[in-house]
Design a protein around this motif. Structure first.
Motif, PDB file in Angstrom:
ATOM      1  N   GLN A  50       0.807  -1.123   0.035  1.00 24.69           N
ATOM      2  CA  GLN A  50      -0.171  -0.025  -0.078  1.00 24.69           C
ATOM      3  C   GLN A  50       0.941   1.149  -0.220  1.00 24.69           C
ATOM      4  O   GLN A  50       1.606   1.426   0.741  1.00 24.69           O
ATOM      5  CB  GLN A  50      -1.084  -0.147   1.079  1.00 24.69           C
ATOM      6  CG  GLN A  50      -1.796  -1.171   1.084  1.00 24.69           C
ATOM      7  CD  GLN A  50      -3.045  -0.985   2.639  1.00 24.69           C
ATOM      8  OE1 GLN A  50      -2.516  -0.679   3.547  1.00 24.69           O
ATOM      9  NE2 GLN A  50      -3.900  -1.670   2.542  1.00 24.69           N
ATOM     10  N   GLN A  51       0.703   2.109  -1.043  1.00 20.34           N
ATOM     11  CA  GLN A  51       1.557   3.337  -1.191  1.00 20.34           C
ATOM     12  C   GLN A  51       3.028   3.089  -1.274  1.00 20.34           C
ATOM     13  O   GLN A  51       3.803   3.827  -0.903  1.00 20.34           O
ATOM     14  CB  GLN A  51       1.237   4.255  -0.039  1.00 20.34           C
ATOM     15  CG  GLN A  51      -0.316   4.631  -0.157  1.00 20.34           C
ATOM     16  CD  GLN A  51      -0.718   5.739   0.912  1.00 20.34           C
ATOM     17  OE1 GLN A  51      -0.885   5.469   1.975  1.00 20.34           O
ATOM     18  NE2 GLN A  51      -0.980   6.655   0.409  1.00 20.34           N
ATOM     19  N   THR A  52       3.391   1.849  -1.489  1.00 20.65           N
ATOM     20  CA  THR A  52       5.172   1.709  -1.310  1.00 20.65           C
ATOM     21  C   THR A  52       5.245   0.747  -2.665  1.00 20.65           C
ATOM     22  O   THR A  52       4.654  -0.109  -3.195  1.00 20.65           O
ATOM     23  CB  THR A  52       5.444   0.857  -0.138  1.00 20.65           C
ATOM     24  OG1 THR A  52       4.810   1.558   1.019  1.00 20.65           O
ATOM     25  CG2 THR A  52       6.895   0.810   0.235  1.00 20.65           C
ATOM     26  N   TYR A  91       4.638   4.770   6.764  1.00 19.42           N
ATOM     27  CA  TYR A  91       3.000   4.513   6.976  1.00 19.42           C
ATOM     28  C   TYR A  91       2.814   3.361   8.191  1.00 19.42           C
ATOM     29  O   TYR A  91       2.275   2.532   7.935  1.00 19.42           O
ATOM     30  CB  TYR A  91       2.478   4.090   5.800  1.00 19.42           C
ATOM     31  CG  TYR A  91       2.502   5.357   4.637  1.00 19.42           C
ATOM     32  CD1 TYR A  91       1.528   6.381   4.653  1.00 19.42           C
ATOM     33  CD2 TYR A  91       3.413   5.032   3.498  1.00 19.42           C
ATOM     34  CE1 TYR A  91       1.839   7.256   3.673  1.00 19.42           C
ATOM     35  CE2 TYR A  91       3.389   6.101   2.481  1.00 19.42           C
ATOM     36  CZ  TYR A  91       2.677   7.083   2.547  1.00 19.42           C
ATOM     37  OH  TYR A  91       2.731   7.990   1.516  1.00 19.42           O
ATOM     38  N   THR A 306       0.918  13.219   4.612  1.00 17.46           N
ATOM     39  CA  THR A 306       0.118  13.439   3.786  1.00 17.46           C
ATOM     40  C   THR A 306      -0.679  14.806   3.598  1.00 17.46           C
ATOM     41  O   THR A 306      -0.923  15.643   2.807  1.00 17.46           O
ATOM     42  CB  THR A 306      -1.187  12.376   3.623  1.00 17.46           C
ATOM     43  OG1 THR A 306      -0.531  11.154   3.641  1.00 17.46           O
ATOM     44  CG2 THR A 306      -1.921  12.508   2.701  1.00 17.46           C
TER      45      THR A 306
END
Length: 360
Positions: A50-52, A91, A306
């Motif tokens: 996720q997001q990586t 995260y 973010t």
């Protein structure tokens, strides 16, 4: 066989067939979680991804699976062990949610992960797309996904000129993702469409000439794939400021405190924070009943989240009392060098400051 009575259905079938044919030759089949792709291993990989990016995740995944090879081992671990192996991946809520989800699944689903989309979504840190990807990749269940790579592919296919996070556009993309699903080879198709976005349909300078579905891509046909997707409407990020005290005792150990379980870096270890309007010497006297000396102010450190930018003002100081003056507790420890890097969860800026501190 072509179906002239239903060209839309034919187009959807052509999309999935072309994508699967490309995947058979160029797809990423040697990823570590694709070897023995159990539900547990796929779940861990999807949370890490996720997001990586994949290249970043691989070494973390391999260390994590070596330490926690199955659900019981993860469920029975301490949160510090989990966060320690996550240090540097970012995260960190993902790690806390992974650990909590393992405990819930171990307790509620007979020592295994659930096998339904609805039950997976109820676990911490798992939304519809992640749950769908896990069940599709591990069990071949027929669920659409809509991660960042897939959104980009679908937006360019339709040349949608509105930010894909808009609720109406997101609903449209979910429907498109579901319509394009083939009847068979769901696991391969799911990996294929993610690979297409990661390898070919990249955010910048996509390799359109090598794309297996360029004939149906409206952005390619228009000659403007780089115009899609539209960026999120820009907002100026607020700035937050904090003063972090790197307090050293006579044994050259530095004081760390565990952060609250929620909020930024929840549950991780960091330096004590002094209110920005308070003089550090008096704050240490009041908070720890100790005096400090040899005070050094280091250059500020900026870290972007973010929704805001954090400006850290590090201060190094020597505590003139013995180590026992500030006792260790559940939320406070003395730390020496990088000796327990993989045993404690440390935010990336804190880890960098520690490395710099022990190079001095």
């Amino acid at each position: 066989m072509q179906n002239p009575e239903n060209p839309a259905a034919e187009s959807k079938t052509s999309f999935s067939q072309s994508l699967l044919a490309w995947f058979d030759t160029y797809g990423r089949k040697n990823l570590p979680w694709k070897q023995n792709p159990t539900l547990y291993r796929i779940w861990v990989s999807e949370i890490m991804l996720q997001q990586t990016q994949v290249a970043t995740v691989i070494p973390y995944y391999q260390r994590f699976i070596h330490r926690f090879p199955n659900l019981p081992s993860l469920a029975n671990a301490s949160v510090d062990e989990v966060l320690g192996l996550w240090t540097g991946l970012g995260y960190y809520a993902r790690a806390r949610n992974l650990h909590r989800a393992a405990q819930l699944a171990w307790r509620n689903y007979g020592n295994e992960l659930p096998h339904t989309l609805e039950a997976f979504i109820e676990l911490p840190g798992i939304g519809r797309s992640t749950a769908g990807a896990i069940l599709a990749l591990a069990l071949g269940q027929r669920h659409p996904i809509l991660d960042g790579n897939v959104k980009r592919v679908l937006v360019r296919q339709q040349a949608i000129n509105i930010w894909p996070g808009h609720p109406q556009i997101k609903k449209q993309l979910w429907q498109q993702a579901e319509d394009l699903l083939p009847v068979t080879r769901i696991a391969d198709y799911t990996q294929a469409i993610m690979d297409l976005g990661a390898i070919i349909c990249t955010r910048h300078r996509p390799s359109c000439l090598y794309c297996p579905v360029k004939e149906t891509c409206q952005a390619y046909i228009q000659g403007s794939p780089n115009n899609y997707p539209q960026p999120r409407p820009r907002k100026s990020l607020p700035l937050r400021t904090t003063v972090m005290l790197m307090l050293l005792n006579s044994q050259k150990e530095v004081l760390l405190e565990r952060r609250p379980p929620t909020g930024i870096w929840g549950g991780l270890w960091s330096f004590p924070e002094c209110p920005t309007q308070t003089e550090p010497t008096s704050w240490c006297q009041e908070t720890f009943n100790c005096t400090i000396e040899n005070i050094q102010m280091w250059p500020l450190v900026r870290h972007s989240f973010t929704h805001f930018t954090l400006e850290i003002h590090p201060i190094v100081a020597q505590i003139d009392q013995k180590r026992e003056q500030i006792m260790e507790s559940e939320g406070r420890i003395w730390y020496k060098g990088v000796e327990v890097m993989n045993q404690l969860g440390l935010p990336a800026p804190i880890l960098r400051l520690l490395e710099q501190l022990y190079k001095e």
